[in-house]
Scaffold this motif. Structure first.
Motif, short mmCIF file in Angstrom:
data_model
loop_
_atom_site.label_atom_id
_atom_site.label_comp_id
_atom_site.label_asym_id
_atom_site.label_seq_id
_atom_site.Cartn_x
_atom_site.Cartn_y
_atom_site.Cartn_z
N ARG A 123 7.95 -2.46 -8.26
CA ARG A 123 8.98 -1.46 -8.52
C ARG A 123 9.04 -1.10 -10.00
NH1 ARG A 123 13.01 -4.19 -6.92
NH2 ARG A 123 12.67 -3.73 -4.71
N ALA A 124 8.87 -2.11 -10.86
CA ALA A 124 8.88 -1.84 -12.31
C ALA A 124 7.68 -0.99 -12.71
CB ALA A 124 8.87 -3.17 -13.07
N LEU A 125 6.51 -1.25 -12.11
CA LEU A 125 5.33 -0.45 -12.41
C LEU A 125 5.54 1.00 -11.98
CD1 LEU A 125 2.49 -2.89 -11.29
CD2 LEU A 125 3.12 -2.28 -13.64
N LYS A 126 6.11 1.19 -10.80
CA LYS A 126 6.38 2.55 -10.33
C LYS A 126 7.37 3.26 -11.25
CE LYS A 126 5.58 1.90 -5.37
NZ LYS A 126 6.20 1.98 -4.02
N THR A 127 8.42 2.55 -11.65
CA THR A 127 9.42 3.15 -12.53
C THR A 127 8.81 3.55 -13.86
OG1 THR A 127 11.15 1.81 -11.48
CG2 THR A 127 11.65 2.78 -13.63
N GLN A 128 7.97 2.68 -14.42
CA GLN A 128 7.32 2.98 -15.69
C GLN A 128 6.44 4.22 -15.57
OE1 GLN A 128 4.60 -0.01 -17.01
NE2 GLN A 128 4.62 0.69 -19.13
N ARG A 135 6.34 12.18 -12.42
CA ARG A 135 6.01 12.34 -11.01
C ARG A 135 6.65 11.23 -10.18
NH1 ARG A 135 -0.54 13.20 -11.72
NH2 ARG A 135 -0.43 15.17 -12.93
N LYS A 136 7.02 11.56 -8.96
CA LYS A 136 7.62 10.56 -8.08
C LYS A 136 6.57 9.76 -7.32
CE LYS A 136 11.98 13.00 -7.31
NZ LYS A 136 12.91 13.57 -6.28
N ASN A 137 5.45 10.41 -7.00
CA ASN A 137 4.41 9.74 -6.22
C ASN A 137 3.33 9.21 -7.18
OD1 ASN A 137 2.11 9.20 -4.53
ND2 ASN A 137 3.10 10.40 -2.94
N TRP A 138 3.01 7.93 -7.06
CA TRP A 138 2.04 7.33 -7.97
C TRP A 138 0.73 6.99 -7.27
CZ3 TRP A 138 2.13 1.54 -9.46
CH2 TRP A 138 2.29 0.76 -8.34
N ASN A 139 0.47 7.56 -6.10
CA ASN A 139 -0.75 7.24 -5.36
C ASN A 139 -2.01 7.60 -6.16
OD1 ASN A 139 0.60 6.21 -3.17
ND2 ASN A 139 0.68 8.16 -2.09
N ALA A 140 -2.01 8.80 -6.77
CA ALA A 140 -3.19 9.22 -7.52
C ALA A 140 -3.46 8.28 -8.69
CB ALA A 140 -3.00 10.65 -8.02
N TYR A 141 -2.41 7.87 -9.37
CA TYR A 141 -2.53 6.93 -10.49
C TYR A 141 -3.09 5.59 -10.03
CZ TYR A 141 -0.81 3.80 -14.19
OH TYR A 141 -0.70 2.85 -15.18
N LEU A 142 -2.58 5.09 -8.91
CA LEU A 142 -3.02 3.81 -8.38
C LEU A 142 -4.46 3.87 -7.90
CD1 LEU A 142 -2.18 0.92 -7.66
CD2 LEU A 142 -1.42 1.77 -5.45
N LEU A 143 -4.83 4.97 -7.25
CA LEU A 143 -6.19 5.11 -6.74
C LEU A 143 -7.20 5.25 -7.88
CD1 LEU A 143 -5.54 7.49 -3.73
CD2 LEU A 143 -6.19 5.10 -3.61
N ARG A 144 -6.77 5.82 -8.98
CA ARG A 144 -7.69 6.04 -10.10
C ARG A 144 -7.94 4.76 -10.89
NH1 ARG A 144 -7.09 10.56 -14.97
NH2 ARG A 144 -9.00 9.98 -16.06
N TYR A 145 -6.89 3.98 -11.14
CA TYR A 145 -7.02 2.81 -12.00
C TYR A 145 -7.01 1.48 -11.26
CZ TYR A 145 -6.20 6.16 -15.72
OH TYR A 145 -6.30 7.23 -16.58
N GLY A 146 -6.62 1.46 -10.00
CA GLY A 146 -6.70 0.25 -9.20
C GLY A 146 -5.93 -0.91 -9.78
#
Length: 222
Positions: A123-128, A135-146
């Motif tokens: 939750r803290a990572l998403k908030t940061q 942006r509210k959705n962090w899927n692209a960020y997570l998929l890019r940097y893993g």
């Protein structure tokens, strides 16, 4: 007897008949739930502490293996219903696949009871990320940097973590670095494939069909 009374009596008979029909199914569900409770009693650390023998990876593993053997015998000898047989086979298969990982935490005193800390970290990572990107959705960020999404904030927490990172890097040779990079790349690719298949299924299937067609056409027939 009035017509209304006859209707009520018919309805009552139907309810009793339906209850009798579902009684055996309910007993089967209770038995299957009991199997899950038995596995939980073996694996839960607090429950394991009530045993006379010391709690360790080995002792919990022995109890789990003994229970699995007992269930295999039950599956082979007891007249279980088709639903119970299918469910028990699936449970035993899952436990067999996860066996190397289920009994690795009992000798670690600092092992958390729940995943609440992990959930708070996510939750803290998403908030940061939301604060930085808007942006509210962090899927692209997570998929890019893993995995780096979680590693980077951990390293930046304090000086101790940074020194730990420097020590680990100093001990890393090129072969190990290539191995870790390949593992990270594979993990990100698997996550990306799941995401694309879930959200862009038509395009993924079309791409697979196109690649299959190209592969079959490139193979020379005898």
């Amino acid at each position: 007897m009035s017509r209304r009374c006859e209707q009520k009596l018919t309805r009552l008979q139907a309810i009793v008949t339906e209850r009798a029909t579902w009684a055996e199914h309910l007993r089967q569900v209770k038995r299957m739930y009991g199997w899950l409770c038995e596995v939980e009693a073996i694996l839960v650390k607090e429950a394991a502490r009530t045993l006379a023998e010391p709690v360790s990876n080995e002792s919990v593993g022995r109890r789990l293996d003994a229970w699995r053997e007992q269930m295999v015998q039950l599956l082979e000898t007891s007249p279980l219903s088709e639903l119970e047989q299918e469910s028990l086979r699936e449970l035993l298969q899952v436990l067999s696949n996860l066996r190397p990982y289920l009994v690795q935490c009992y000798e670690r005193e600092d092992f958390p009871r729940t995943n609440n800390d992990m959930e708070r970290s996510i939750r803290a990572l998403k908030t940061q990320y939301r604060r930085v990107s808007g942006r509210k959705n962090w899927n692209a960020y997570l998929l890019r940097y893993g995995r780096c999404v979680a590693y980077a904030p951990w390293w930046e927490q304090d000086e101790t973590h940074r020194h730990h990172l420097q020590r680990q890097i100093a001990q890393l040779d090129r072969g190990r670095w290539r191995e870790l990079r390949q593992q990270t790349t594979r993990a990100q690719q698997e996550q990306l494939t799941r995401f694309r298949f879930r959200h862009k299924r038509s395009s993924v299937l079309a791409s697979l069909e196109s690649r299959w067609t190209e592969a079959t056409q490139s193979v020379s027939l005898p």
